[in-house]
Design a protein around this motif. Structure first.
Motif, short mmCIF file in Angstrom:
data_model
loop_
_atom_site.label_atom_id
_atom_site.label_comp_id
_atom_site.label_asym_id
_atom_site.label_seq_id
_atom_site.Cartn_x
_atom_site.Cartn_y
_atom_site.Cartn_z
N VAL A 104 -3.88 5.33 -0.49
CA VAL A 104 -5.27 4.92 -0.65
C VAL A 104 -5.33 3.48 -1.14
N ALA A 105 -6.27 2.75 -0.58
CA ALA A 105 -6.59 1.39 -1.02
C ALA A 105 -8.09 1.39 -1.29
N PHE A 106 -8.44 1.77 -2.50
CA PHE A 106 -9.83 1.93 -2.89
C PHE A 106 -10.25 0.81 -3.83
N ALA A 107 -11.50 0.35 -3.66
CA ALA A 107 -12.09 -0.66 -4.57
C ALA A 107 -11.14 -1.85 -4.74
N GLY A 108 -10.60 -2.04 -5.95
CA GLY A 108 -9.68 -3.15 -6.17
C GLY A 108 -8.46 -3.10 -5.28
N GLY A 109 -8.07 -1.91 -4.83
CA GLY A 109 -6.96 -1.80 -3.90
C GLY A 109 -7.31 -2.39 -2.54
N TRP A 110 -8.54 -2.09 -2.08
CA TRP A 110 -9.03 -2.74 -0.85
C TRP A 110 -9.08 -4.24 -1.08
N MET A 111 -9.56 -4.65 -2.25
CA MET A 111 -9.72 -6.07 -2.56
C MET A 111 -8.41 -6.84 -2.39
N ILE A 112 -7.31 -6.33 -2.97
CA ILE A 112 -6.06 -7.08 -2.88
C ILE A 112 -5.43 -6.98 -1.50
N ALA A 113 -5.69 -5.88 -0.78
CA ALA A 113 -5.21 -5.79 0.60
C ALA A 113 -5.98 -6.77 1.48
N GLN A 114 -7.28 -6.86 1.27
CA GLN A 114 -8.13 -7.78 2.02
C GLN A 114 -7.74 -9.23 1.76
N ALA A 115 -7.30 -9.52 0.54
CA ALA A 115 -6.98 -10.90 0.19
C ALA A 115 -5.74 -11.41 0.91
N CYS A 116 -4.85 -10.50 1.31
CA CYS A 116 -3.65 -10.92 2.05
C CYS A 116 -4.05 -11.35 3.46
N ASP A 117 -3.20 -12.16 4.08
CA ASP A 117 -3.52 -12.68 5.42
C ASP A 117 -3.51 -11.60 6.49
N LEU A 118 -2.55 -10.68 6.38
CA LEU A 118 -2.37 -9.64 7.39
C LEU A 118 -2.22 -8.30 6.69
N CYS A 119 -2.38 -7.22 7.45
CA CYS A 119 -2.30 -5.89 6.85
C CYS A 119 -1.68 -4.90 7.82
N VAL A 120 -0.67 -4.18 7.36
CA VAL A 120 -0.14 -3.03 8.10
C VAL A 120 -0.38 -1.81 7.23
N ALA A 121 -0.52 -0.65 7.85
CA ALA A 121 -0.84 0.55 7.09
C ALA A 121 -0.14 1.76 7.68
N SER A 122 0.23 2.69 6.82
CA SER A 122 0.73 3.97 7.30
C SER A 122 -0.46 4.75 7.87
#
Length: 255
Positions: A104-122
């Motif tokens: 889970v990437a909720f609230a602040g977790g989404w925030m720091i994932a969003q701040a990165c340039d790219l995103c991969v996810a399981s």
């Protein structure tokens, strides 16, 4: 380095930063925030690494968000400007970053994932901006308008309901999805693709994207041309075409 966050040098110029508090779902406690701040600074100052990967330990959570209990106990209202160490925002970075979302990437977790340039996810990951569920706000989500359509962003913020990794990929929030066991390898593979490019070219490309999201067309073109001068004048700008004509792999110098 804080024990809550680890910094590992991987092969070929990749740094892996891991939030290591699975028992608290890797929430953004003070210990984690301090650890991330130190890890990002180490990443930026290490000339041997060119791409950073941010992930969380365990399988349940990348980061479940802020430490709500601590916020209540401290009576926090508006968070201080530098409360969260965000790449390219409260933390100055010049290198590409990839979020590897393992749960889970909720609230602040989404925030720091969003701040990165790219995103991969399981494919078991979930994303949510849950602030409306707890009476908080999410001003940090404003850059989402450059990543996903307006009405999808509106629904995500107004409802606070989670979306799956597949949905995140569908709307353009996630670059790649994979099986949980393959997450780190997928992020490393993406990082290695970036590393194949000339360092100054990669930096100019990233700057071009950022300028294009913040300026009008004409201003962005002018600013991007200026940002590309160092790249064009570099030794690598001659090495690349030379290697291509000689049918060999370029020997990038980063200058």
């Amino acid at each position: 380095m804080s024990e809550a966050v680890t910094f590992q040098r991987h092969n070929n110029g990749i740094a892996i930063i891991t939030i290591d508090r699975p028992e608290s779902r890797n929430c953004l406690s003070k210990e984690v925030r301090d650890g991330l701040r130190q890890a990002w600074q180490q990443f930026e100052n290490d000339d041997e690494v060119r791409v950073g990967i941010l992930t969380g330990s365990g399988t349940k959570a990348f980061c479940a968000g802020g430490d709500l209990k601590a916020m209540v106990e401290s009576g926090m209202k508006v968070p201080p400007r530098d409360f969260f160490p965000l790449p390219y925002d409260t933390i100055e970075l010049t290198k590409p970053t990839i979020a590897a979302v393992n749960g889970v990437a909720f609230a602040g977790g989404w925030m720091i994932a969003q701040a990165c340039d790219l995103c991969v996810a399981s494919n078991t990951a979930k994303f949510a901006v849950t602030e409306v569920k707890v009476g908080r706000s999410s001003p940090w989500a404003s850059p989402l308008i450059h990543m996903i359509p307006q009405r999808i962003m509106m629904e995500i913020l107004l409802t606070g309901k989670p979306i799956t990794a597949a949905r995140a990929y569908e709307i353009g929030l996630v670059n790649r999805i994979c099986e949980p066991k393959d997450l780190l390898d997928t992020a490393i593979s993406l990082a290695e693709e970036i590393l194949e490019g000339a360092p100054l070219s990669v930096a100019a490309a990233r700057e071009t994207v950022m300028l294009a999201t913040e300026m009008g067309r004409s201003a962005a073109l002018q600013a991007a041309r200026h940002a590309s001068v160092e790249c064009y004048n570099s030794e690598d700008a001659q090495e690349g075409p030379r290697a291509f004509s000689e049918k060999r792999k370029p020997n990038w110098q980063g200058k």
